[in-house]
Design a protein around this motif. Structure first.
Motif, PDB file in Angstrom:
ATOM      1  N   LYS A  77       0.850  -1.196   0.000  1.00 54.63           N
ATOM      2  CA  LYS A  77       0.000   0.000   0.000  1.00 54.63           C
ATOM      3  C   LYS A  77       0.878   1.235   0.000  1.00 54.63           C
ATOM      4  O   LYS A  77       1.745   1.385   0.845  1.00 54.63           O
ATOM      5  N   VAL A  78       0.620   2.108  -0.968  1.00 54.28           N
ATOM      6  CA  VAL A  78       1.477   3.286  -1.112  1.00 54.28           C
ATOM      7  C   VAL A  78       0.695   4.555  -0.827  1.00 54.28           C
ATOM      8  O   VAL A  78      -0.436   4.714  -1.294  1.00 54.28           O
ATOM      9  N   THR A  82       2.168  11.029   2.162  1.00 51.19           N
ATOM     10  CA  THR A  82       2.970  10.922   3.383  1.00 51.19           C
ATOM     11  C   THR A  82       4.294  10.201   3.128  1.00 51.19           C
ATOM     12  O   THR A  82       5.076   9.989   4.049  1.00 51.19           O
ATOM     13  N   HIS A  83       4.512   9.794   1.871  1.00 49.80           N
ATOM     14  CA  HIS A  83       5.740   9.093   1.491  1.00 49.80           C
ATOM     15  C   HIS A  83       5.946   7.813   2.302  1.00 49.80           C
ATOM     16  O   HIS A  83       7.020   7.590   2.852  1.00 49.80           O
ATOM     17  N   THR A  84       4.896   7.044   2.392  1.00 49.03           N
ATOM     18  CA  THR A  84       5.036   5.780   3.095  1.00 49.03           C
ATOM     19  C   THR A  84       4.564   4.613   2.239  1.00 49.03           C
ATOM     20  O   THR A  84       3.667   4.743   1.413  1.00 49.03           O
ATOM     21  N   ILE A  85       5.203   3.500   2.468  1.00 47.86           N
ATOM     22  CA  ILE A  85       4.817   2.247   1.840  1.00 47.86           C
ATOM     23  C   ILE A  85       4.491   1.301   2.987  1.00 47.86           C
ATOM     24  O   ILE A  85       5.295   1.131   3.900  1.00 47.86           O
ATOM     25  N   TYR A  86       3.319   0.723   2.948  1.00 37.02           N
ATOM     26  CA  TYR A  86       2.945  -0.204   4.007  1.00 37.02           C
ATOM     27  C   TYR A  86       2.757  -1.593   3.432  1.00 37.02           C
ATOM     28  O   TYR A  86       2.111  -1.775   2.405  1.00 37.02           O
ATOM     29  N   ILE A  87       3.373  -2.578   4.095  1.00 33.98           N
ATOM     30  CA  ILE A  87       3.239  -3.959   3.651  1.00 33.98           C
ATOM     31  C   ILE A  87       2.493  -4.727   4.740  1.00 33.98           C
ATOM     32  O   ILE A  87       3.080  -5.120   5.757  1.00 33.98           O
ATOM     33  N   PRO A  88       1.169  -4.909   4.558  1.00 33.91           N
ATOM     34  CA  PRO A  88       0.355  -5.521   5.605  1.00 33.91           C
ATOM     35  C   PRO A  88       0.846  -6.899   6.046  1.00 33.91           C
ATOM     36  O   PRO A  88       0.917  -7.172   7.243  1.00 33.91           O
ATOM     37  N   CYS A  89       1.232  -7.749   5.107  1.00 28.03           N
ATOM     38  CA  CYS A  89       1.568  -9.117   5.499  1.00 28.03           C
ATOM     39  C   CYS A  89       2.853  -9.199   6.337  1.00 28.03           C
ATOM     40  O   CYS A  89       3.116 -10.214   6.982  1.00 28.03           O
ATOM     41  N   LEU A  90       3.636  -8.139   6.347  1.00 25.72           N
ATOM     42  CA  LEU A  90       4.823  -8.113   7.214  1.00 25.72           C
ATOM     43  C   LEU A  90       4.675  -7.050   8.305  1.00 25.72           C
ATOM     44  O   LEU A  90       5.591  -6.851   9.104  1.00 25.72           O
ATOM     45  N   LEU A  92       4.926  -4.009   7.970  1.00 29.00           N
ATOM     46  CA  LEU A  92       6.128  -3.186   7.791  1.00 29.00           C
ATOM     47  C   LEU A  92       5.782  -1.858   7.126  1.00 29.00           C
ATOM     48  O   LEU A  92       5.140  -1.827   6.075  1.00 29.00           O
ATOM     49  N   THR A  93       6.203  -0.781   7.773  1.00 20.39           N
ATOM     50  CA  THR A  93       6.033   0.544   7.185  1.00 20.39           C
ATOM     51  C   THR A  93       7.389   1.077   6.760  1.00 20.39           C
ATOM     52  O   THR A  93       8.335   1.061   7.531  1.00 20.39           O
ATOM     53  N   LEU A  94       7.468   1.520   5.523  1.00 18.83           N
ATOM     54  CA  LEU A  94       8.721   2.088   5.024  1.00 18.83           C
ATOM     55  C   LEU A  94       8.496   3.553   4.679  1.00 18.83           C
ATOM     56  O   LEU A  94       7.520   3.887   4.001  1.00 18.83           O
ATOM     57  N   ASN A  95       9.352   4.400   5.167  1.00 22.25           N
ATOM     58  CA  ASN A  95       9.286   5.806   4.771  1.00 22.25           C
ATOM     59  C   ASN A  95      10.287   6.002   3.660  1.00 22.25           C
ATOM     60  O   ASN A  95      11.440   5.653   3.796  1.00 22.25           O
ATOM     61  N   TYR A  96       9.815   6.554   2.585  1.00 18.12           N
ATOM     62  CA  TYR A  96      10.763   6.732   1.482  1.00 18.12           C
ATOM     63  C   TYR A  96      10.960   8.212   1.180  1.00 18.12           C
ATOM     64  O   TYR A  96      10.104   9.038   1.454  1.00 18.12           O
ATOM     65  N   ALA A 115      15.077  -3.015   2.491  1.00 16.56           N
ATOM     66  CA  ALA A 115      13.978  -3.348   1.608  1.00 16.56           C
ATOM     67  C   ALA A 115      14.327  -2.752   0.248  1.00 16.56           C
ATOM     68  O   ALA A 115      14.835  -1.634   0.174  1.00 16.56           O
ATOM     69  N   TYR A 116      14.125  -3.523  -0.810  1.00 19.62           N
ATOM     70  CA  TYR A 116      14.426  -3.055  -2.154  1.00 19.62           C
ATOM     71  C   TYR A 116      13.101  -2.803  -2.859  1.00 19.62           C
ATOM     72  O   TYR A 116      12.358  -3.736  -3.151  1.00 19.62           O
ATOM     73  N   VAL A 117      12.822  -1.538  -3.080  1.00 23.10           N
ATOM     74  CA  VAL A 117      11.527  -1.163  -3.630  1.00 23.10           C
ATOM     75  C   VAL A 117      11.682  -0.866  -5.105  1.00 23.10           C
ATOM     76  O   VAL A 117      12.415   0.038  -5.497  1.00 23.10           O
TER      77      VAL A 117
END
Ligand code: ZN
Length: 342
Positions: A77-78, A82-90, A92-96, A115-117
Motif C-alpha cells: 500500500k502506497v 505521506t511518502h510511506t509504503i505499508y506492507i500488511p503481510c509483514l 512493515l512501514t517504510l518511509n521513502y 527493503a528493495y523497492v
C-alpha cells in the motif's frame, strides 16, 4: 523506466527469512508452485507464492544462499502524500524519500537490513541538444571532468575519489598483512558505498547541469576504454573499473529520466590530441602541451573538450554519430539501484 530503491527497514526478519529459504529449497527440490505444499513452513502465502514462482522454475541454481521476502505490488500500500509504503503481510512501514514521482510500486524485496523497492517512473521526452558537454572519466584526480566548448565552462566533480581510494587501499593492505580477511571484506563494502555515493552526486550534478543549459552529454565509449594508453597516468584502474562503469550507468539513466541526450565517442585520441588544433601533443602527468599551437591545458580538461568536440583536429577523432540515438536505451526492465537510504 524501473528503478530500485534501497531503504533500511530497521526490523528483524531473520525468522521469516529463514522460512523463505526453506520455501525456496522446497521449490527447488519438488518444483511445486502451489503454496499449499509449503503451508507447513508457515510463511505468508503471498510471499511463498512469489518465492515458489521464482525458484521452482530455476534449473540452474544448485544451492540457495539467501532468499529475500518478495512482496508483489498487490501486497503493497502506497501513500505518495505521506511518502510511506505499508506492507500488511509483514506489518512493515517504510518511509521513502525518493526524489522522483513514481507511477507504481512493482514489488518490494525485503532482506536482512534493507527493503528493495522497485518502482516504475516516467521518463521525460528527449530534447534536441543545443550542443554537447564532454565528460572525461579517466581523470588524474576527479571522478569526472566535464567541459562545454561553447562557453568554455569546466566542471570538476568527485575530487575526494582519489583520497577515498588511497585511504581504503592503505587500510586494506594493512589488514591483509595481518590476515584479517573478514575485515578486508567489510572495508571493501564500506568503500563501495562511499564511492557509490560520490558517483551518485557527480552524475546528478552533471545531468542537472546539462538539462539546465539544454545540452547533451558526450562520453567516451565504454567498449574502447581498455585499449587507451592512459592507464599510466590515471588512477582509473586503481579506482576500480566497476566504479567507472557504475558512473556511466548512473549518468545514462539519470539523463534518460530527464530527457537529456547522451552520445559516445571513440576514446582513441581524446587524451592525446590538442583540443584547439587537433595535433597529437604531449601529456605530461596532469598537463597537456601542444607542440604545434602551443596550447597548454590541464590534461583532463583538454580531454573533456576533445570528447565534447570530437570533430576538432583534422577529423582524427571520430564521433560515433549513430550512437547518438539508440545506444543510450537501456533495456526497459533493467534494474538500477538509485539511492541508498539509511
Ligand atoms: Zn594545438
Amino acid at each position: 523506466m524501473i528503478l530500485t530503491y534501497e531503504i533500511s527497514h530497521g526490523r528483524d526478519f531473520s525468522n521469516e527469512l529463514r522460512k523463505a529459504k526453506q520455501v525456496a529449497n522446497f521449490a527447488l527440490k519438488t518444483r511445486t508452485q502451489s503454496s499449499r505444499d509449503v503451508k507447513h513452513i508457515g510463511l505468508k502465502s503471498m510471499i511463498s507464492n512469489q518465492i515458489l514462482r521464482k525458484y521452482s522454475r530455476n534449473r540452474v541454481l544448485k544451492k540457495i544462499r539467501s532468499v529475500k521476502l518478495t512482496v508483489p505490488s498487490q501486497g503493497v500500500k502506497v501513500d505518495q502524500h505521506t511518502h510511506t509504503i505499508y506492507i500488511p503481510c509483514l506489518k512493515l512501514t517504510l518511509n521513502y524519500g525518493f526524489p522522483r514521482h513514481f507511477e507504481k510500486v512493482n514489488q518490494v524485496e525485503v532482506g536482512k537490513e534493507y527493503a528493495y523497492v522497485s518502482v516504475t517512473v516516467v521518463e521525460e521526452p528527449q530534447y534536441d541538444p543545443k550542443g554537447w558537454i564532454g565528460v572525461d572519466r579517466n581523470t588524474t584526480g576527479h571522478i569526472l571532468v566535464a567541459a562545454d566548448p561553447e562557453t568554455g565552462k569546466v566542471l570538476k566533480l568527485g575530487k575526494q575519489a582519489k583520497h577515498i581510494h588511497d585511504k581504503y587501499m592503505n587500510i586494506r593492505r594493512r589488514l591483509q598483512r595481518r590476515e584479517k580477511y573478514r575485515k578486508v571484506k567489510e572495508i571493501k563494502n564500506r568503500e563501495r558505498r562511499i564511492v557509490r555515493d560520490v558517483n551518485h552526486k557527480a552524475s546528478r550534478k552533471l545531468v542537472d547541469t546539462a538539462k539546465e543549459v539544454g545540452k547533451g552529454i558526450r562520453l567516451e565509449n565504454l567498449k574502447g576504454i581498455r585499449e587507451t594508453t592512459r592507464t599510466a597516468y590515471s588512477f582509473r584502474y586503481a579506482l576500480h573499473s566497476w566504479s567507472f562503469y557504475q558512473l556511466g550507468k548512473m549518468i545514462e539513466y539519470k539523463a534518460k529520466l530527464l530527457g537529456v541526450p547522451v552520445s559516445y565517442v571513440d576514446p582513441a585520441y581524446t587524451s592525446k590530441a590538442c583540443s584547439k588544433c587537433g595535433t597529437l601533443g604531449n601529456r605530461n602527468g596532469k598537463q597537456f602541451k601542444c607542440p604545434s599551437c602551443g596550447h597548454v591545458d590541464h590534461a583532463d580538461v583538454n580531454a573533456a573538450f576533445n570528447i565534447a568536440n570530437p570533430s576538432t583536429g583534422l577529423g582524427r577523432l571520430q564521433a560515433e554519430r549513430d550512437a547518438c540515438k539508440g545506444s543510450t536505451d537501456t533495456p526497459r526492465d533493467e534494474m538500477v539501484t538509485e539511492c541508498h537510504q539509511r
